[in-house]
Design a protein around this motif. Structure first.
Motif, PDB file in Angstrom:
ATOM      1  N   LYS A  41      10.384  42.061  82.480  1.00 46.22           N
ATOM      2  CA  LYS A  41       9.866  41.973  83.874  1.00 46.22           C
ATOM      3  C   LYS A  41      10.851  42.287  84.905  1.00 46.22           C
ATOM      4  O   LYS A  41      10.656  43.101  85.999  1.00 46.22           O
ATOM      5  CB  LYS A  41       9.383  40.487  84.274  1.00 46.22           C
ATOM      6  CG  LYS A  41       8.947  40.193  85.763  1.00 46.22           C
ATOM      7  CD  LYS A  41       8.540  38.966  85.708  1.00 46.22           C
ATOM      8  CE  LYS A  41       7.959  38.608  87.223  1.00 46.22           C
ATOM      9  NZ  LYS A  41       7.937  37.554  87.344  1.00 46.22           N
ATOM     10  N   ALA A  42      12.139  42.006  84.693  1.00 44.69           N
ATOM     11  CA  ALA A  42      13.181  42.233  85.634  1.00 44.69           C
ATOM     12  C   ALA A  42      13.430  43.945  85.855  1.00 44.69           C
ATOM     13  O   ALA A  42      13.492  44.189  86.777  1.00 44.69           O
ATOM     14  CB  ALA A  42      14.538  41.802  85.297  1.00 44.69           C
ATOM     15  N   VAL A  43      13.424  44.345  84.469  1.00 47.52           N
ATOM     16  CA  VAL A  43      13.633  46.200  84.537  1.00 47.52           C
ATOM     17  C   VAL A  43      12.359  46.548  85.328  1.00 47.52           C
ATOM     18  O   VAL A  43      12.695  47.661  86.105  1.00 47.52           O
ATOM     19  CB  VAL A  43      13.892  46.443  83.245  1.00 47.52           C
ATOM     20  CG1 VAL A  43      13.821  47.866  83.266  1.00 47.52           C
ATOM     21  CG2 VAL A  43      15.045  46.140  82.528  1.00 47.52           C
ATOM     22  N   LYS A  44      11.150  46.171  85.024  1.00 45.01           N
ATOM     23  CA  LYS A  44      10.108  46.786  85.912  1.00 45.01           C
ATOM     24  C   LYS A  44      10.000  46.476  87.263  1.00 45.01           C
ATOM     25  O   LYS A  44       9.716  47.383  88.187  1.00 45.01           O
ATOM     26  CB  LYS A  44       8.564  45.941  85.005  1.00 45.01           C
ATOM     27  CG  LYS A  44       7.501  46.679  85.617  1.00 45.01           C
ATOM     28  CD  LYS A  44       7.311  47.887  85.207  1.00 45.01           C
ATOM     29  CE  LYS A  44       5.517  48.383  85.531  1.00 45.01           C
ATOM     30  NZ  LYS A  44       5.592  49.733  85.182  1.00 45.01           N
ATOM     31  N   VAL A  45      10.463  45.174  87.589  1.00 41.77           N
ATOM     32  CA  VAL A  45      10.628  45.072  89.125  1.00 41.77           C
ATOM     33  C   VAL A  45      11.587  45.908  89.753  1.00 41.77           C
ATOM     34  O   VAL A  45      11.320  46.415  90.887  1.00 41.77           O
ATOM     35  CB  VAL A  45      11.044  43.186  89.242  1.00 41.77           C
ATOM     36  CG1 VAL A  45      11.338  43.252  90.603  1.00 41.77           C
ATOM     37  CG2 VAL A  45       9.620  42.662  89.038  1.00 41.77           C
ATOM     38  N   ALA A  46      12.721  45.850  89.029  1.00 44.33           N
ATOM     39  CA  ALA A  46      13.900  46.783  89.660  1.00 44.33           C
ATOM     40  C   ALA A  46      13.427  48.110  89.773  1.00 44.33           C
ATOM     41  O   ALA A  46      14.117  48.860  90.678  1.00 44.33           O
ATOM     42  CB  ALA A  46      15.118  46.495  88.963  1.00 44.33           C
ATOM     43  N   THR A  47      12.998  48.895  88.704  1.00 48.60           N
ATOM     44  CA  THR A  47      13.007  50.431  88.521  1.00 48.60           C
ATOM     45  C   THR A  47      11.306  50.947  88.552  1.00 48.60           C
ATOM     46  O   THR A  47      11.285  51.988  88.488  1.00 48.60           O
ATOM     47  CB  THR A  47      13.669  50.770  87.246  1.00 48.60           C
ATOM     48  OG1 THR A  47      12.827  50.215  86.042  1.00 48.60           O
ATOM     49  CG2 THR A  47      14.878  50.199  87.181  1.00 48.60           C
ATOM     50  N   ASP A  48      10.287  49.840  88.278  1.00 52.53           N
ATOM     51  CA  ASP A  48       9.263  50.429  87.760  1.00 52.53           C
ATOM     52  C   ASP A  48       8.914  51.071  86.592  1.00 52.53           C
ATOM     53  O   ASP A  48       7.845  51.682  86.368  1.00 52.53           O
ATOM     54  CB  ASP A  48       8.580  51.225  89.027  1.00 52.53           C
ATOM     55  CG  ASP A  48       6.996  51.169  89.210  1.00 52.53           C
ATOM     56  OD1 ASP A  48       6.586  50.068  88.587  1.00 52.53           O
ATOM     57  OD2 ASP A  48       6.409  52.084  89.648  1.00 52.53           O
ATOM     58  N   ALA A  49      10.329  50.995  85.669  1.00 58.68           N
ATOM     59  CA  ALA A  49       9.959  51.657  84.322  1.00 58.68           C
ATOM     60  C   ALA A  49       9.987  50.766  83.247  1.00 58.68           C
ATOM     61  O   ALA A  49      10.592  49.373  83.565  1.00 58.68           O
ATOM     62  CB  ALA A  49      11.222  52.603  84.346  1.00 58.68           C
ATOM     63  N   ALA A  50       9.656  50.998  82.233  1.00 58.83           N
ATOM     64  CA  ALA A  50       9.376  50.129  80.833  1.00 58.83           C
ATOM     65  C   ALA A  50      10.821  50.052  80.336  1.00 58.83           C
ATOM     66  O   ALA A  50      11.566  51.126  80.372  1.00 58.83           O
ATOM     67  CB  ALA A  50       8.445  50.641  80.165  1.00 58.83           C
ATOM     68  N   ILE A  51      11.134  49.053  79.605  1.00 57.77           N
ATOM     69  CA  ILE A  51      12.282  49.434  78.650  1.00 57.77           C
ATOM     70  C   ILE A  51      12.036  50.304  77.430  1.00 57.77           C
ATOM     71  O   ILE A  51      11.133  50.185  76.864  1.00 57.77           O
ATOM     72  CB  ILE A  51      12.556  47.895  78.028  1.00 57.77           C
ATOM     73  CG1 ILE A  51      13.093  46.806  79.111  1.00 57.77           C
ATOM     74  CG2 ILE A  51      13.561  47.829  76.991  1.00 57.77           C
ATOM     75  CD1 ILE A  51      13.520  45.430  78.716  1.00 57.77           C
ATOM     76  N   PRO A  52      13.069  50.942  77.275  1.00 56.95           N
ATOM     77  CA  PRO A  52      12.723  52.203  76.369  1.00 56.95           C
ATOM     78  C   PRO A  52      12.870  51.657  74.871  1.00 56.95           C
ATOM     79  O   PRO A  52      13.624  50.824  74.792  1.00 56.95           O
ATOM     80  CB  PRO A  52      13.722  53.336  76.665  1.00 56.95           C
ATOM     81  CG  PRO A  52      14.872  52.465  77.352  1.00 56.95           C
ATOM     82  CD  PRO A  52      14.348  51.428  78.061  1.00 56.95           C
ATOM     83  N   GLY A  53      12.473  52.322  73.972  1.00 59.86           N
ATOM     84  CA  GLY A  53      12.693  52.164  72.611  1.00 59.86           C
ATOM     85  C   GLY A  53      13.952  52.625  72.210  1.00 59.86           C
ATOM     86  O   GLY A  53      14.893  53.261  72.988  1.00 59.86           O
TER      87      GLY A  53
END
Length: 189
Positions: A41-53
């Motif tokens: 959630k934090a990464v999505k909120v800060a960047t609008d991107a998902a966590i990569p594989g």
């Protein structure tokens, strides 16, 4: 406060591939449990991107989220945004075992581009840079000659190399020597 300057002040070299310093790039190291709901959630909120594989990159807008290890991401953005991104991540991850640090001024960033860019990188890094082994949105952390570096594909013939700022001159010189006219290998490019 002094104005930020890039490690190599815009250095550039043209040979069988082009090597150029990318300039000021915002970079945030984010450590923690990459699978936790709070981190996602934090990464999505800060960047609008998902966590990569593993060994991948995701992107949204001007953000790149780069997998660096099982508990580490590198987030790139506009240099002026880095502190705000750190603030957003820190706030979102309050109470979580995590660390968000602005490392923008501690790194040097280079772009290697051209039809022989893969050959140039293959000369100096023990990585499979063939199109099948290293596609778009792939990332590797490895050695570049004698120093640690990360490299990722920004397109078919364009790669971004990140190293510690203190090794910036060395990395630029090594990449430039590998890209010198007359040094063609022709295996990958």
């Amino acid at each position: 406060m002094s104005d930020a300057v890039s490690a190599m002040m815009g250095a550039s070299f043209d040979g069988i591939a082009k090597v150029e310093e990318a300039g000021l790039i915002g970079m945030i190291t984010l450590r923690g449990d990459l699978a936790s709901a709070a981190m996602v959630k934090a990464v999505k909120v800060a960047t609008d991107a998902a966590i990569p594989g593993q060994r991948e990159i995701t992107h949204a807008g001007g953000f790149r989220v780069v997998w660096m290890s099982p508990d580490e991401l590198l987030i790139t953005c506009d240099h002026a945004q880095a502190e705000a991104v750190v603030g957003s991540l820190t706030k979102s991850l309050e109470g979580e075992h995590s660390l968000a640090v602005n490392v923008s001024d501690a790194r040097a960033v280079f772009d290697v581009s051209g039809t022989q860019a893969r050959d140039v990188l293959a000369k100096v890094m023990p990585v499979d840079f063939s199109a099948g082994g290293f596609g778009a949105d792939s990332v590797r952390r490895s050695r570049l000659a004698q120093v640690a570096a990360a490299v990722w594909a920004e397109g078919e013939d364009r790669f971004r190399v990140v190293c510690f700022r203190s090794a910036g001159r060395y990395v630029f010189d090594v990449l430039s020597a590998a890209a010198a006219e007359g040094s063609e290998v022709g295996l990958l490019g």
